[in-house]
Design a protein around this motif. Structure first.
Motif, mmCIF file in Angstrom:
data_model
loop_
_atom_site.group_PDB
_atom_site.id
_atom_site.type_symbol
_atom_site.label_atom_id
_atom_site.label_comp_id
_atom_site.label_asym_id
_atom_site.label_seq_id
_atom_site.Cartn_x
_atom_site.Cartn_y
_atom_site.Cartn_z
ATOM 1 N N CYS A 177 0.865 -1.183 0.000
ATOM 2 C CA CYS A 177 0.000 0.000 0.000
ATOM 3 C C CYS A 177 0.898 1.229 0.000
ATOM 4 O O CYS A 177 1.863 1.289 0.771
ATOM 5 C CB CYS A 177 -0.908 0.016 1.228
ATOM 6 S SG CYS A 177 -1.965 1.481 1.247
ATOM 7 N N TRP B 208 0.074 4.124 1.010
ATOM 8 C CA TRP B 208 -0.335 5.066 2.052
ATOM 9 C C TRP B 208 0.076 4.596 3.436
ATOM 10 O O TRP B 208 0.413 3.428 3.633
ATOM 11 C CB TRP B 208 -1.851 5.270 1.994
ATOM 12 C CG TRP B 208 -2.312 5.922 0.731
ATOM 13 C CD1 TRP B 208 -1.521 6.486 -0.227
ATOM 14 C CD2 TRP B 208 -3.652 6.068 0.281
ATOM 15 N NE1 TRP B 208 -2.307 6.980 -1.246
ATOM 16 C CE2 TRP B 208 -3.616 6.741 -0.960
ATOM 17 C CE3 TRP B 208 -4.893 5.715 0.786
ATOM 18 C CZ2 TRP B 208 -4.756 7.054 -1.684
ATOM 19 C CZ3 TRP B 208 -6.034 6.026 0.073
ATOM 20 C CH2 TRP B 208 -5.969 6.701 -1.147
ATOM 21 N N CYS C 50 -1.922 5.359 6.555
ATOM 22 C CA CYS C 50 -3.001 5.894 7.396
ATOM 23 C C CYS C 50 -2.692 5.611 8.867
ATOM 24 O O CYS C 50 -2.362 4.471 9.213
ATOM 25 C CB CYS C 50 -4.330 5.240 7.037
ATOM 26 S SG CYS C 50 -4.705 5.264 5.273
ATOM 27 N N CYS D 42 -4.398 2.473 10.375
ATOM 28 C CA CYS D 42 -4.301 1.228 9.595
ATOM 29 C C CYS D 42 -4.227 -0.001 10.513
ATOM 30 O O CYS D 42 -3.369 -0.081 11.388
ATOM 31 C CB CYS D 42 -3.059 1.273 8.711
ATOM 32 S SG CYS D 42 -2.910 -0.203 7.682
#
Ligand code: SF4
Length: 238
Positions: free
Chosen positions: A33, A35, A37, A40
């Motif tokens: 991924c 990203w 976050c 997560c």
């Protein structure tokens, strides 16, 4: 990757009743991924190209599916972020050829890949991380501020006619009630009909967010009434 194993699988949930509406599905967590976050839950899936610890490969997945055709309706590609893997389209084709419906969980990171596969997919869950502003997305994803990609992905979904929902994880460290109003008004304006709020459950590294704080957005009565009145389908998921 080779033609037998077009995707890197991080893990598999063999049977799920919550990842594709009204279907029993196998969930394929794809490795990688772009990203980061802060909320997560799939931290181990983030590293792109990492060698997963799981024994699952696409070949073993297909063997598993072939033996359980009568028990399963669908396969959901989740993540990580499925749209980062070039082999996703081949994987979708092969799963469909086995007779399964296909679902996809994505943050809309790569609208070009989404455009390629959107009509092959039967249902999509699109995560909306924050209001559609670069600075807010950058905080919610830990790095990403190309808001045009998210908007293009949404437009692609709407134009495709493929069933989909939008959903937002309500992490009170990142979002407040006004942010949800902002997201909702934008979604409503462009024609989204299904929207869900998801309760944030503190990740291991978050030792300060209380349950009361996690409930603060999803229990705001005025907000919930607004969302019920503005979407054909709206629910809170806890
Ligand atoms: S998009 Fe999903 S997998 Fe990627 S960092 Fe965010 S929550 Fe984790």
């Amino acid at each position: 990757m080779d033609s037998f194993n077009p995707i890197i699988i991080g893990d598999v949930e063999p049977f799920s009743i919550v990842d594709f509406p009204n279907k029993i599905a196998t969930v394929v967590f794809m490795q990688g991924c772009p990203w980061r976050c802060p909320f997560c839950y799939n931290f181990s899936l983030q590293k792109i190209g990492a060698k997963p610890e799981t024994e699952w490969t696409f070949e073993t997945l297909k063997c598993f599916l072939q033996k359980r055709k009568k028990m399963l309706d669908a396969v959901v590609f989740s993540g990580g972020e499925p749209l980062v893997q070039e082999g996703l389209e081949q994987a979708i084709d092969e799963v469909k050829n086995l007779g399964f419906e296909v679902g996809l969980h994505t943050g809309g990171f790569n609208p070009i890949m989404l455009e390629r596969i959107v009509k092959k997919v039967d249902w999509i869950g699109l995560d909306i991380k924050a209001p559609f502003l670069a600075e807010k997305y950058k905080i919610a994803t830990g790095c990403f501020d190309n808001i045009e990609n998210i908007i293009t992905s949404l437009e692609t979904l709407l134009a495709s006619g493929t069933n989909f929902e939008c959903r937002t994880t309500c992490d009170p460290r990142i979002l407040n009630i006004n942010d949800i109003y902002e997201i909702a008004m934008t979604l409503k304006k462009i024609g989204v009909r299904e929207y869900y709020l998801q309760k944030y459950r503190p990740v291991e590294s978050d030792t300060t967010t209380t349950d009361e704080m996690c409930e603060s957005i999803i229990s705001d009565k005025n907000l919930l009434d607004f969302l019920k009145n503005n979407f054909k389908v709206f629910e809170v998921r806890k």
